[in-house]
Design a protein around this motif. Structure first.
Motif, short mmCIF file in Angstrom:
data_model
loop_
_atom_site.label_atom_id
_atom_site.label_comp_id
_atom_site.label_asym_id
_atom_site.label_seq_id
_atom_site.Cartn_x
_atom_site.Cartn_y
_atom_site.Cartn_z
N ASP A 198 0.81 -1.22 0.00
CA ASP A 198 0.00 0.00 0.00
C ASP A 198 0.84 1.26 0.00
O ASP A 198 0.55 2.21 -0.71
CB ASP A 198 -0.93 0.01 1.23
CG ASP A 198 -2.15 -0.85 1.00
OD1 ASP A 198 -2.75 -1.31 1.98
OD2 ASP A 198 -2.48 -1.06 -0.18
N ARG A 199 1.89 1.25 0.83
CA ARG A 199 2.67 2.47 0.94
C ARG A 199 3.33 2.80 -0.40
O ARG A 199 3.37 3.94 -0.83
CB ARG A 199 3.72 2.32 2.05
CG ARG A 199 4.22 3.67 2.55
CD ARG A 199 5.03 3.52 3.83
NE ARG A 199 6.06 2.49 3.69
CZ ARG A 199 7.24 2.69 3.13
NH1 ARG A 199 7.56 3.88 2.65
NH2 ARG A 199 8.11 1.70 3.03
N GLN A 200 3.81 1.75 -1.08
CA GLN A 200 4.46 2.00 -2.36
C GLN A 200 3.47 2.47 -3.40
O GLN A 200 3.76 3.33 -4.23
CB GLN A 200 5.16 0.73 -2.86
CG GLN A 200 6.41 0.41 -2.08
CD GLN A 200 6.93 -0.96 -2.38
OE1 GLN A 200 6.15 -1.90 -2.54
NE2 GLN A 200 8.23 -1.10 -2.47
N LEU A 201 2.26 1.91 -3.35
CA LEU A 201 1.23 2.37 -4.28
C LEU A 201 1.02 3.87 -4.10
O LEU A 201 0.89 4.63 -5.04
CB LEU A 201 -0.09 1.64 -4.02
CG LEU A 201 -0.17 0.17 -4.44
CD1 LEU A 201 -1.53 -0.40 -4.06
CD2 LEU A 201 0.05 0.04 -5.92
N PHE A 202 1.00 4.25 -2.82
CA PHE A 202 0.73 5.65 -2.53
C PHE A 202 1.86 6.54 -3.01
O PHE A 202 1.66 7.55 -3.69
CB PHE A 202 0.48 5.82 -1.03
CG PHE A 202 0.11 7.21 -0.62
CD1 PHE A 202 0.98 8.00 0.14
CD2 PHE A 202 -1.10 7.76 -0.98
CE1 PHE A 202 0.64 9.29 0.51
CE2 PHE A 202 -1.45 9.05 -0.62
CZ PHE A 202 -0.58 9.81 0.13
N THR A 203 3.10 6.17 -2.65
CA THR A 203 4.20 7.07 -2.95
C THR A 203 4.64 7.00 -4.40
O THR A 203 5.11 7.98 -4.97
CB THR A 203 5.43 6.77 -2.06
OG1 THR A 203 5.70 5.37 -2.15
CG2 THR A 203 5.18 7.16 -0.64
N LYS A 204 4.49 5.81 -5.03
CA LYS A 204 5.02 5.72 -6.39
C LYS A 204 3.97 6.01 -7.46
O LYS A 204 4.31 6.36 -8.58
CB LYS A 204 5.59 4.30 -6.63
CG LYS A 204 6.80 4.00 -5.76
CD LYS A 204 8.09 4.22 -6.52
CE LYS A 204 9.25 4.55 -5.59
NZ LYS A 204 9.63 3.44 -4.72
N ILE A 205 2.71 5.83 -7.13
CA ILE A 205 1.68 6.07 -8.15
C ILE A 205 0.82 7.29 -7.79
O ILE A 205 0.72 8.25 -8.55
CB ILE A 205 0.77 4.84 -8.33
CG1 ILE A 205 1.61 3.65 -8.74
CG2 ILE A 205 -0.31 5.14 -9.36
CD1 ILE A 205 0.81 2.42 -9.05
N THR A 206 0.18 7.20 -6.65
CA THR A 206 -0.78 8.24 -6.27
C THR A 206 -0.16 9.63 -6.24
O THR A 206 -0.59 10.54 -6.96
CB THR A 206 -1.39 7.93 -4.89
OG1 THR A 206 -1.76 6.57 -4.85
CG2 THR A 206 -2.57 8.81 -4.62
N LEU A 207 0.87 9.79 -5.40
CA LEU A 207 1.43 11.12 -5.23
C LEU A 207 1.93 11.74 -6.55
O LEU A 207 1.57 12.87 -6.86
CB LEU A 207 2.54 11.11 -4.18
CG LEU A 207 2.05 11.19 -2.72
CD1 LEU A 207 3.23 11.31 -1.77
CD2 LEU A 207 1.12 12.37 -2.54
N PRO A 208 2.73 11.00 -7.30
CA PRO A 208 3.22 11.64 -8.53
C PRO A 208 2.08 12.03 -9.48
O PRO A 208 2.11 13.12 -10.06
CB PRO A 208 4.10 10.55 -9.17
CG PRO A 208 4.46 9.64 -8.05
CD PRO A 208 3.33 9.68 -7.09
N LEU A 209 1.08 11.16 -9.60
CA LEU A 209 0.01 11.48 -10.54
C LEU A 209 -0.93 12.55 -10.01
O LEU A 209 -1.72 13.13 -10.74
CB LEU A 209 -0.78 10.22 -10.89
CG LEU A 209 -0.01 9.29 -11.84
CD1 LEU A 209 -0.81 8.04 -12.13
CD2 LEU A 209 0.28 10.03 -13.14
N LEU A 210 -0.80 12.79 -8.73
CA LEU A 210 -1.66 13.81 -8.13
C LEU A 210 -1.02 15.18 -8.24
O LEU A 210 -1.58 16.19 -7.84
CB LEU A 210 -1.88 13.46 -6.65
CG LEU A 210 -3.24 13.68 -6.02
CD1 LEU A 210 -4.35 13.27 -6.93
CD2 LEU A 210 -3.33 12.96 -4.71
N ARG A 211 0.22 15.20 -8.79
CA ARG A 211 0.96 16.44 -8.72
C ARG A 211 0.29 17.65 -9.34
O ARG A 211 0.32 18.73 -8.77
CB ARG A 211 2.35 16.26 -9.28
CG ARG A 211 3.25 17.15 -8.45
CD ARG A 211 4.63 17.26 -8.84
NE ARG A 211 5.48 16.42 -8.02
CZ ARG A 211 6.50 15.77 -8.51
NH1 ARG A 211 6.76 15.85 -9.78
NH2 ARG A 211 7.25 15.04 -7.73
N PRO A 212 -0.33 17.53 -10.50
CA PRO A 212 -0.97 18.73 -11.05
C PRO A 212 -2.05 19.25 -10.07
O PRO A 212 -2.16 20.46 -9.85
CB PRO A 212 -1.63 18.24 -12.34
CG PRO A 212 -0.96 16.97 -12.67
CD PRO A 212 -0.46 16.38 -11.41
#
Lengths: 291, 275, 415
Positions: A198-212
């Motif tokens: 879960d943590r990796q999903l959050f940091t590697k996918i969610t956060l970067p794609l949420l950047r805009p």
């Protein structure tokens, strides 16, 4: 058949025509008028404008409340990262497809839609010397004597900031939800197959794609913090060292009827906000905009 | 594996409940006050959250003293107009600023953002005079027009347009779509979550608006809800029970609206996957 | 002959009916509570003045200034507006209001208490008709008095007595004695301390009496006789209803709040005259009627305003609301009130007690009373308030606070 270039121009013009016209009438025109009036002493009843050059501006910089307001709004920026991070986490939490999740999302949105009057009334009641907060803290043993949350200069501003925090989370949660929904679930599924936790999903996918979305929210949130008005107006009326720029501008215009001074303050404040935004964009880059 | 999932669910619900209380507790006092009868002390300490003799009379009083139905209708009209304006104008304006290549695109965008940085409280009076000059005094349109273009909305929509994969658009172009069809059939549907969010913000803003409608409307029968409700806080008799009931009545529609439009978040993306 | 009469009649009717004018009348937060009263008052006027029609609009107190400003700036102002003294003065200073001197006969002025009329007189020009007033009274909880061993039939008469009683209450019941509503400028004036010298050029409030009064507050704060949050009337009302303070000096309107929202506390409440300071005056909250410059019918507007503020209609208003007439002819002329007091109606008793004090009522917002040039009052008020409050909270000594305030006020006056 029109060329792509021509089509582009037609769309650009037709899509922007009405919005720009309305903006010109109701947003730009008052601004220009305000700037012009900032150099005069203006009586809105007699419509008499007496040119006084830079006198208003000089008066602004000589006023001790101006500096207090400036300090306060930059202090207020502290609230931004807190709101944003909690909003992101909350959005992730409510993005799950659990039964009743829509009900919870609605509840979290309540502080946003509750009118400012109720919000201030109930928070003043909580911040009372004998109010909920002090009673709770004393019962639990964290403090021995009640704290004057709204009238003690050391705490007043932070008390207001907490209310802003409380109201802001639901608001940004909605925006982050929209951003989260834009992330294709296939990405998560693929990553899970690869063994990501879960943590990796959050940091590697969610956060970067949420950047805009994050760039957007941080910007809006920072500007809102610098422009804070309602919480101050309703809970402390600028007293106990909590005056802010917007409160000054309002006070000059509608309490002192010093219209020219008010618009001059708006102009100075605008300058500060513009510089702040430029620094912000330089510092955080246009990463959110590059594809 | 199963156990992990159960723990996750329990944890989630625990946090959800804690947060729910955190966000709604001031509201709970108002809710409980709205059901209290005239014999009960409202400000007893410690506060009693459960009314001794719950009653609906405060709600009835609200509808009797204030023409709530009329105000509701007015608010619906104003809010609907406002939401339509804001969503359409922001969605349209943001598109050429995000997609499409043309000269001056960035400049105009920055120009549009500029007023966010120039807070002019005096705009209130200037806009009022403008409204008078165009002859819109005392009209619903006057309430909606000055804020019909939401700069925040344009900003939001643009951010979302930017995240639409250009491959999808290029594919459509290759398929023979003209520029307008690319917008209408591909890009716009893909940003539905943002459009929904924008609609919610617009709805909330218009529903809660107090000062501007008050200034620009003259006939009381055109007043929207918040203006009408402010009449219940008279200095002479602030009956908190009636005022509380009124506040709850004013909030239910937005909460309901929010609850039901959430659906568009989910459908927005799922329904737009193109093979 | 008949034909001439007919023609004359037609012309006359055309003249009379053709001249029907409409006056717009704005009140602050009086609807829907007083709908019946206002409507009957208006109907009475329209009956006596068939060519004038009144359009009544009630606006919420909180947004009144903005709405009036926008309306008058745009030339769309009302003809008669209800404002409090401070706002009336503010608008008058901006040239937004019509002076009344030429609009009414001199005798009309004499119908009102002189001090109240003068509250809105600037530069010898009168700008407002005084309307309904509210005076503070002392509300106290008889039960708490009894429990603390104080005689509930002997309420305190002076501020020093309030202090002594509060000490007893604190030591016996461990709750607050009273809740003040501290407006420094007013505290000084109530003790007869002038704010500025006669010529209005220098500060004159830094006197031993001022230090004495400020130290009185400091002591009350230190000994926890009054809530340290210093929340004023609003907070006082909540605390009083929760039984956390024994004495609540506040406007009569608060009594109605208590009656409606905390009936148990209301049952054990009694009324006494508000304590007075050395100046022997009592502060009054005054509402007025003003006429914006944008009006097209100044004489008719003045006539209507005089009607609204007439003794008859103000005494009538008192039956519906806890207010006092601003006219010299007051509640003592009303049989209704005398009977109500006899019947034990607490609200009526409060109003009766208050109305006996009206001749000493002074609106402390009036520039003439403060002595400071009207455009500088806001700044002076803020400076004195800031330092006064700092001293009460113990951040400065009384002398330090007054010295600093004096310096800054002199700077403001010198500009």
């Amino acid at each position: 058949m029109l060329s792509r270039k021509q089509q582009t121009v037609i769309i650009a013009v037709s899509f922007l025509a009405i919005p720009l016209t309305l903006l010109a009438i109701f947003t730009y025109y008052p601004i220009i008028r305000g700037v012009v009036l900032s150099f005069s002493e203006y009586n809105m009843f007699t419509k008499k404008a007496t040119w006084i050059g830079f006198k208003n501006y000089v008066e602004i910089f000589q006023n001790k409340y101006f500096y207090e307001a400036l300090r306060n709004i930059f202090k207020y920026l502290i609230v931004v990262p807190f709101i944003q991070f909690v909003a992101i986490l909350t959005a992730v939490l409510v993005n799950q497809d659990l039964p009743g999740i829509k009900f919870f999302r609605t509840l979290f949105y309540v502080p946003v839609i509750t009118g400012a009057v109720i919000v201030s009334m109930t928070w003043r009641w909580i911040y009372n010397v004998d109010g909920l907060l002090n009673s709770f803290l004393m019962t639990v043993g964290l403090i021995k004597e009640p704290i004057l949350w709204l009238t003690d200069q050391r705490f007043a501003l932070y008390s207001a900031m907490f209310v802003t925090f409380w109201r802001g989370i639901g608001y940004y949660m909605v925006i982050y939800l929209a951003g989260l929904q834009n992330i294709p679930s296939e990405l998560y599924e693929a990553a899970k197959l690869d063994g990501a936790n879960d943590r990796q999903l959050f940091t590697k996918i969610t956060l970067p794609l949420l950047r805009p979305t994050m760039l957007f929210c941080f910007t809006i949130s920072s500007l809102a913090a610098l422009k804070v008005f309602e919480e101050i107006f309703l809970m402390t009326q600028g007293g106990s060292g909590t005056t802010t720029m917007m409160y000054l501008i309002y006070d000059y215009a509608f309490v002192r009827f010093k219209f020219g001074l008010s618009t001059a303050t708006s102009v100075v404040f605008a300058g500060i906000l513009i510089i702040f935004t430029i620094i912000n964009f330089r510092f955080f880059g246009h990463r959110g905009e590059k594809r | 594996m199963i156990k992990k999932k159960t723990i996750k669910i329990i944890l989630s619900y625990t946090i959800l409940i804690i947060l729910a209380i955190f966000f709604t507790f001031p509201f709970i006092w108002v809710l409980s006050t709205s059901f209290k009868g005239p014999g009960e002390n409202l400000f007893s300490w410690p506060p009693k959250f459960i009314p001794q003799h719950p009653t609906l009379e405060n709600y009835i009083a609200v509808f009797k003293r204030v023409p709530m139905l009329r105000y509701f209708i007015n608010t619906i009209i104003i809010t609907t107009l406002g939401v339509i304006f804001q969503v359409i104008l922001s969605s349209l304006a943001a598109y050429p600023l995000a997609r499409l290549e043309w000269k001056g695109k960035d400049l105009i965008f920055k120009f549009i953002l500029l007023p966010l940085l120039i807070p002019m409280e005096g705009a209130l009076i200037v806009n009022f005079i403008t409204i008078l000059r165009i002859g819109l005094y005392d009209s619903y349109l006057a309430v909606v027009l000055p804020s019909a273009v939401s700069i925040f909305g344009i900003f939001l929509m643009r951010q979302h347009y930017l995240s639409v994969p250009s491959e999808l658009e290029d594919a459509a172009r290759i398929d023979g779509c003209n520029e307008f069809q690319v917008f209408w059939k591909i890009t716009f549907p893909l940003v539905r979550p943002a459009t929904a969010a924008l609609a919610i913000f617009a709805f909330t803003a218009y529903w809660n608006s107090l000062l501007w409608p008050l200034i620009v409307l003259r006939t009381p029968s055109k007043y929207p809800i918040q203006v009408g409700l402010s009449q219940l806080s008279s200095t002479f008799e602030p009956n908190f029970r009636t005022a509380s009931a009124a506040m709850i009545v004013a909030m239910i529609p937005i909460l309901t609206f929010f609850y039901f439009t959430q659906r568009y978040f989910i459908e927005g993306y799922k329904g737009a996957i193109i093979e | 002959m008949k034909r001439t009469l007919l023609v004359v009649m037609i012309i006359l009717s055309a003249v009379i009916f053709g001249k029907t004018i409409t006056l717009e009348f704005w009140t602050l937060s009086l609807s829907p509570t007083f709908d019946n009263y206002i409507k009957s008052m208006i109907a009475d006027f329209e009956k006596d003045n068939p060519n004038i029609k009144i359009n009544w609009l009630d606006i919420p107190y909180g947004s009144a200034v903005q709405k009036l400003t926008a309306a008058v700036s745009a030339g769309q102002g009302p003809d008669v507006v209800n404002l409090n003294t401070q706002w009336a003065v503010d608008f008058a200073l901006q040239g937004a209001l019509l002076p009344l001197n030429n609009l009414i006969p001199a005798i009309t002025v004499k119908l009102y208490w002189e001090k109240l009329w003068n509250a809105t007189v600037l530069d010898k020009k009168a700008y407002a008709f005084p309307w309904y007033a509210s005076i503070p009274i002392l509300m106290y909880n008889k039960d708490l008095f009894k429990k603390a061993g104080l005689d509930p039939t002997k309420p305190p008469k002076t501020w020093n007595e309030v202090f002594e009683y509060s000490r007893v209450i604190r030591s016996k019941l461990d709750i607050y004695g009273f809740q003040p509503n501290i407006i420094a400028l007013e505290e000084l004036l109530l003790e007869g301390i002038p704010i500025v010298t006669r010529d209005g050029k220098k500060a004159a409030f830094n006197t031993p009496e001022a230090i004495e009064k400020l130290e009185w507050f400091q002591k009350a704060y230190r000994e926890n006789l009054m809530p340290r949050s210093l929340g004023g009337y609003g907070e006082g009302r909540e605390f009083y209803q929760q039984g956390k303070i024994a004495m609540y000096p506040a406007g009569i309107t608060m009594l109605k709040h208590i009656q409606v929202n905390s009936p148990n506390v209301f049952k054990v409440t009694d009324i006494a005259p508000h304590p007075v300071g050395k100046a022997g005056i009592i502060k009054v909250s005054l509402m007025n009627l003003v006429i914006p410059v944008t009006t097209k019918y100044p004489k008719e507007a003045a006539k209507f305003a005089a009607h609204v503020t007439s003794a008859k209609w103000q005494v009538e208003f008192s039956k519906y609301a806890t207010i006092l007439p601003s006219t010299v002819q007051g509640l003592e002329t009303s049989e209704y009130f005398r009977n109500q007091v006899k019947a034990g109606d607490l609200n009526a008793k409060a109003m009766y007690v208050a109305s006996l004090a009206m001749k000493n009522a002074v609106d402390l917002n009036a520039p003439a009373v403060i002595g400071v040039p009207a455009s500088k009052i806001a700044d002076v008020r803020k400076v004195i308030q800031d330092y006064w409050m700092k001293a009460i909270k113990g951040e400065l000594t009384a002398k330090e606070a007054l010295d600093l305030a004096e310096k800054e006020v002199n700077a403001i006056l010198a500009k």
